[in-house]
Motif scaffolding. Structure first.
Motif, short mmCIF file in Angstrom:
data_model
loop_
_atom_site.label_atom_id
_atom_site.label_comp_id
_atom_site.label_asym_id
_atom_site.label_seq_id
_atom_site.Cartn_x
_atom_site.Cartn_y
_atom_site.Cartn_z
N ILE A 98 33.74 49.95 55.21
CA ILE A 98 34.07 49.49 53.85
C ILE A 98 33.49 48.13 53.43
N GLY A 155 52.56 38.81 57.00
CA GLY A 155 51.55 39.65 56.37
C GLY A 155 50.71 40.38 57.40
N ALA A 159 43.78 39.88 57.70
CA ALA A 159 43.83 38.47 58.14
C ALA A 159 44.93 38.29 59.17
N ASP A 178 56.15 42.03 57.85
CA ASP A 178 55.54 42.58 56.64
C ASP A 178 56.58 43.28 55.78
N ARG A 179 56.42 43.13 54.48
CA ARG A 179 57.42 43.73 53.58
C ARG A 179 57.25 45.24 53.42
N GLY A 185 48.39 46.24 55.36
CA GLY A 185 48.16 45.63 54.04
C GLY A 185 47.34 46.56 53.16
N LEU A 186 46.31 46.00 52.53
CA LEU A 186 45.50 46.80 51.61
C LEU A 186 44.64 47.82 52.34
N LYS A 195 37.55 56.37 51.59
CA LYS A 195 36.66 55.30 52.06
C LYS A 195 37.05 54.85 53.47
N PHE A 219 60.25 43.76 56.21
CA PHE A 219 60.80 42.40 56.36
C PHE A 219 60.08 41.52 55.34
N VAL A 221 59.59 38.05 53.65
CA VAL A 221 59.90 36.62 53.76
C VAL A 221 60.24 36.12 52.35
N THR A 241 49.53 36.58 53.19
CA THR A 241 50.28 37.51 52.35
C THR A 241 49.44 38.16 51.24
N TYR A 244 48.85 39.74 45.02
CA TYR A 244 49.41 41.01 44.50
C TYR A 244 49.84 41.01 43.04
N ASP A 304 37.59 52.30 42.89
CA ASP A 304 38.49 53.12 43.72
C ASP A 304 39.37 54.00 42.83
N ASP A 443 43.16 36.47 51.59
CA ASP A 443 43.15 36.41 50.13
C ASP A 443 44.07 35.34 49.56
N SER A 449 39.34 38.88 47.78
CA SER A 449 38.03 38.78 48.43
C SER A 449 37.73 40.08 49.18
N VAL A 451 37.67 42.37 53.11
CA VAL A 451 38.30 42.58 54.41
C VAL A 451 37.62 41.72 55.48
C1 LIG Z 1 42.06 48.65 45.67
C2 LIG Z 1 41.34 47.71 46.56
C3 LIG Z 1 40.19 48.13 47.21
C4 LIG Z 1 39.50 47.26 48.03
N1 LIG Z 1 38.38 47.71 48.65
C5 LIG Z 1 37.73 46.89 49.49
C6 LIG Z 1 36.58 47.35 50.18
O1 LIG Z 1 36.13 48.49 50.01
N2 LIG Z 1 35.96 46.50 51.05
C7 LIG Z 1 36.44 45.24 51.28
O2 LIG Z 1 35.87 44.52 52.11
N3 LIG Z 1 37.51 44.78 50.62
C8 LIG Z 1 38.17 45.57 49.74
N4 LIG Z 1 39.27 45.11 49.07
C9 LIG Z 1 39.75 43.73 49.34
C10 LIG Z 1 40.51 43.66 50.66
O3 LIG Z 1 41.39 44.75 50.78
C11 LIG Z 1 41.27 42.33 50.76
O4 LIG Z 1 40.35 41.27 50.57
C12 LIG Z 1 41.92 42.18 52.13
O5 LIG Z 1 42.78 43.26 52.41
C13 LIG Z 1 42.70 40.87 52.19
O6 LIG Z 1 43.38 40.80 53.42
P1 LIG Z 1 44.69 39.93 53.60
O7 LIG Z 1 45.09 40.13 55.02
O8 LIG Z 1 44.44 38.55 53.13
O9 LIG Z 1 45.77 40.54 52.61
P2 LIG Z 1 46.38 42.01 52.42
O10 LIG Z 1 45.50 43.07 52.94
O11 LIG Z 1 46.74 42.06 50.98
O12 LIG Z 1 47.71 41.99 53.29
C14 LIG Z 1 48.77 41.14 52.97
C15 LIG Z 1 50.05 41.68 53.58
O13 LIG Z 1 51.09 40.71 53.36
C16 LIG Z 1 52.29 41.40 53.08
N5 LIG Z 1 53.19 40.50 52.36
C17 LIG Z 1 52.99 39.93 51.15
N6 LIG Z 1 54.05 39.14 50.83
C18 LIG Z 1 54.92 39.22 51.86
C19 LIG Z 1 56.19 38.64 52.12
N7 LIG Z 1 56.78 37.83 51.25
N8 LIG Z 1 56.82 38.96 53.28
C20 LIG Z 1 56.24 39.80 54.18
N9 LIG Z 1 55.04 40.37 53.98
C21 LIG Z 1 54.38 40.08 52.84
C22 LIG Z 1 51.86 42.59 52.25
O14 LIG Z 1 52.82 43.61 52.31
C23 LIG Z 1 50.54 42.97 52.95
O15 LIG Z 1 50.76 43.95 53.95
C24 LIG Z 1 39.97 45.94 48.22
C25 LIG Z 1 41.11 45.51 47.55
C26 LIG Z 1 41.79 46.38 46.72
C27 LIG Z 1 43.01 45.90 45.99
#
Ligand SMILES: Cc1cc2nc3c(=O)[nH]c(=O)nc-3n(C[C@H](O)[C@H](O)[C@H](O)COP(=O)(O)OP(=O)(O)OC[C@H]3O[C@@H](n4cnc5c(N)ncnc54)[C@H](O)[C@@H]3O)c2cc1C
Ligand code: SF4
Length: 482
Positions: A98, A155, A159, A178-179, A185-186, A195, A219, A221, A241, A244, A304, A443, A449, A451
């Protein structure tokens, strides 16, 4: 050549008229992709010229040692290729699937620059690591010794998971909160299954659990514990996190039924794909089957949505974007895939209102002229007078981008400093936030940003947390215990 074109192996391939249905083309793609053989991986790997100026590596956010693993693949030394590949990336087969390679490694391949079509680095990376899974080479990274210190990760996106794996391997007791009900996550609830297959994410999460990472699902936070409480439990904390809060549109009719946010639509579709029963899908409100669908936005999330709507059996799918094709934020490869599957793009069009009484029936839009460039270098969109038109719609999906939620408020930590965009402010050398021992990654620091950048940030944060725990955190705990 036709197969290579479908796989994206040859980017400069001539476009041939293809009269097959979208469903047939998708089926072919899936079959050919699944059959990416030793021979083909070797063939692609062999195309690497070992140029000595590895721009691919420089433009890979995790600095993958691409020339080395391509060479090993070309020589048939797949297990060694796997070792090199996984040394810099916690989830290489996910990135292989991806990453927008056209903007990263492959876009900077020297062969691509010489117009011969980049080595398909992502496909080879996927192949090497899928092979490693099939052969049982991928083992949980259990620590050699336990450090007796506990760290918390908020989260479970890429990351948080990358940081958790690195910290566990160093010997920490790692707790991930994680909630959501599922970890990823995403990777699980944002990116569609066509994909990124969900079992590919699940086996990674399982590997972390097998290494001893402790997961706390459902869970939240801020609801189930405050940040201050977690800081009491752990020597150091990572906030990962994500972002969102969906950007919204204020326009007449915006409150009509069947105008939905992109992530709600995609999460529902992913849940259904995972076997969950979702009422909003069953009752049709988040299901594109038999509907005229209009998606607003031009980023990867919009792509998507349009591609998911096609798969759900929409009668038509249109994407409205206010700029032109070359100014789209989304990957050009994704746009090409969407077009091949039958999505129609309405360029330089902006929504002004929604029509309908109770349920939406159309999007009233205006045509846009791209004027002179502003301070950022982007042309300013200007409305063309008298250009109004209405696009019929039974389902409108808003994919207008994401912003951070109010974390200081949610976490009950007003002293957690944010930037003017609401992202967490960190010291970019140490990754530490304004709170001692609280780090941040992904993010929530960068804004929406990729993955692979989240993985990079998670790895960097883990190093910084380790340094903190050894020099500041552990001695502080010892003093407190006296
Ligand atoms: C629809 C979509 C498609 C995408 N497609 C691509 C792609 O094809 N290629 C690519 O490289 N990137 C893609 N991205 C971007 C990519 O998914 C993100 O940049 C990446 O997932 C960010 O990782 P992260 O760990 O920072 O956050 P996230 O993946 O958002 O994970 C954050 C986690 O924190 C948890 N959380 C949030 N608040 C709390 C709380 N208060 N307590 C407990 N848990 C909490 C959430 O439940 C989540 O599980 C896409 C994004 C979207 C929205
Ligand atoms: S991680 Fe992404 S950018 Fe790096 S080599 Fe793999 S596909 Fe390319």
């Amino acid at each position: 050549m036709a197969n290579q074109k479908m796989l994206g192996f040859v980017h400069t391939a001539q476009k041939m008229p293809d009269k097959r249905s979208a469903a047939d083309r998708r089926q072919d793609f899936a079959e050919i992709y699944a059959r990416f053989s030793d021979e083909r991986a070797g063939e692609q790997a062999n195309r690497c010229s070992q140029c000595g100026v590895p721009f691919c590596q420089v433009h890979c956010p995790v600095s993958n040692n691409i020339p080395d693993w391509l060479k090993l693949t070309a020589e048939g030394r797949l297990e060694e290729a796997y070792e090199v590949s996984q040394a810099t990336n916690n989830f290489p087969e996910i990135c292989g699937r991806i990453c927008p390679q056209d903007r990263l490694c492959e876009g900077n391949c020297v062969i691509e620059q010489s117009t011969h079509g980049a080595v398909t680095i992502g496909s080879v990376e996927k192949y090497i690591n899928d092979t490693a899974w099939e052969n049982g080479w991928v083992k949980p990274r259990k620590p050699a010794r336990e450090l007796g210190l506990s760290v918390g990760v908020i989260g479970a996106g890429p990351a948080g998971l990358a940081a958790a794996e690195e910290l566990r391997a160093k010997g920490y007791e790692v707790h991930v909160y994680d909630r959501y009900d599922r970890m990823g996550g995403l990777l699980v609830y944002g990116i569609p299954g066509f994909k990124l297959e969900k079992d590919v994410v699940a086996r990674r999460v399982q590997r972390l659990a097998d290494a001893g990472v402790i997961f706390h699902s459902n869970f939240e936070v801020g609801r189930d514990a405050s940040l201050a409480e977690l800081r009491e439990r752990h020597v150091t904390i990572l906030v990962a996190t994500g972002v969102y809060k969906a950007r919204d549109i204020e326009a007449p009719g915006a409150g009509l039924k069947n105008i939905v946010p992109a992530l709600e639509y995609l999460t529902t579709s992913n849940r259904v794909g995972l076997g969950d029963s979702v009422e909003a899908y069953e009752d049709g409100s988040l299901n594109a089957a038999g509907k005229k669908v209009v998606v607003l936005g031009g980023g990867d999330t919009a792509m998507d949505c349009v591609r998911t709507a096609i798969r759900q059996g929409a009668t038509s799918v249109k994407c409205l974007y206010r700029r032109d094709r070359k100014n789209m934020p989304g990957s050009q490869r994704e746009v090409a895939h969407a077009e091949e599957e039958g999505v129609e793009f309405v360029w330089q069009a902006a929504p002004e209102a929604f029509t309908g009484n109770d349920v939406v029936t159309g999007v009233r839009a205006v045509r846009i002229h791209l004027g002179v460039a502003d301070a950022t270098g982007r042309q300013t969109p200007q409305v063309i007078e008298g250009s109004e038109f209405t696009e019929p719609a039974d389902l409108v999906i808003k994919a207008l981008g994401f912003e951070p939620e109010n974390l200081p408020g949610m976490f009950g930590s007003p002293d957690l400093t944010v930037t003017r965009w609401g992202t967490l402010l960190v010291d970019h050398r140490t990754k530490m936030t304004s709170l001692d021992g609280v780090f941040a990654a992904g993010d929530i620091v960068r804004g929406a940003s990729l993955v692979v950048w989240a993985i990079r940030d998670g790895r960097d944060a883990a190093e910084a947390m380790h340094a903190y725990a050894q020099t500041v955190g552990a001695p502080k705990l010892a003093v407190a215990a006296e």
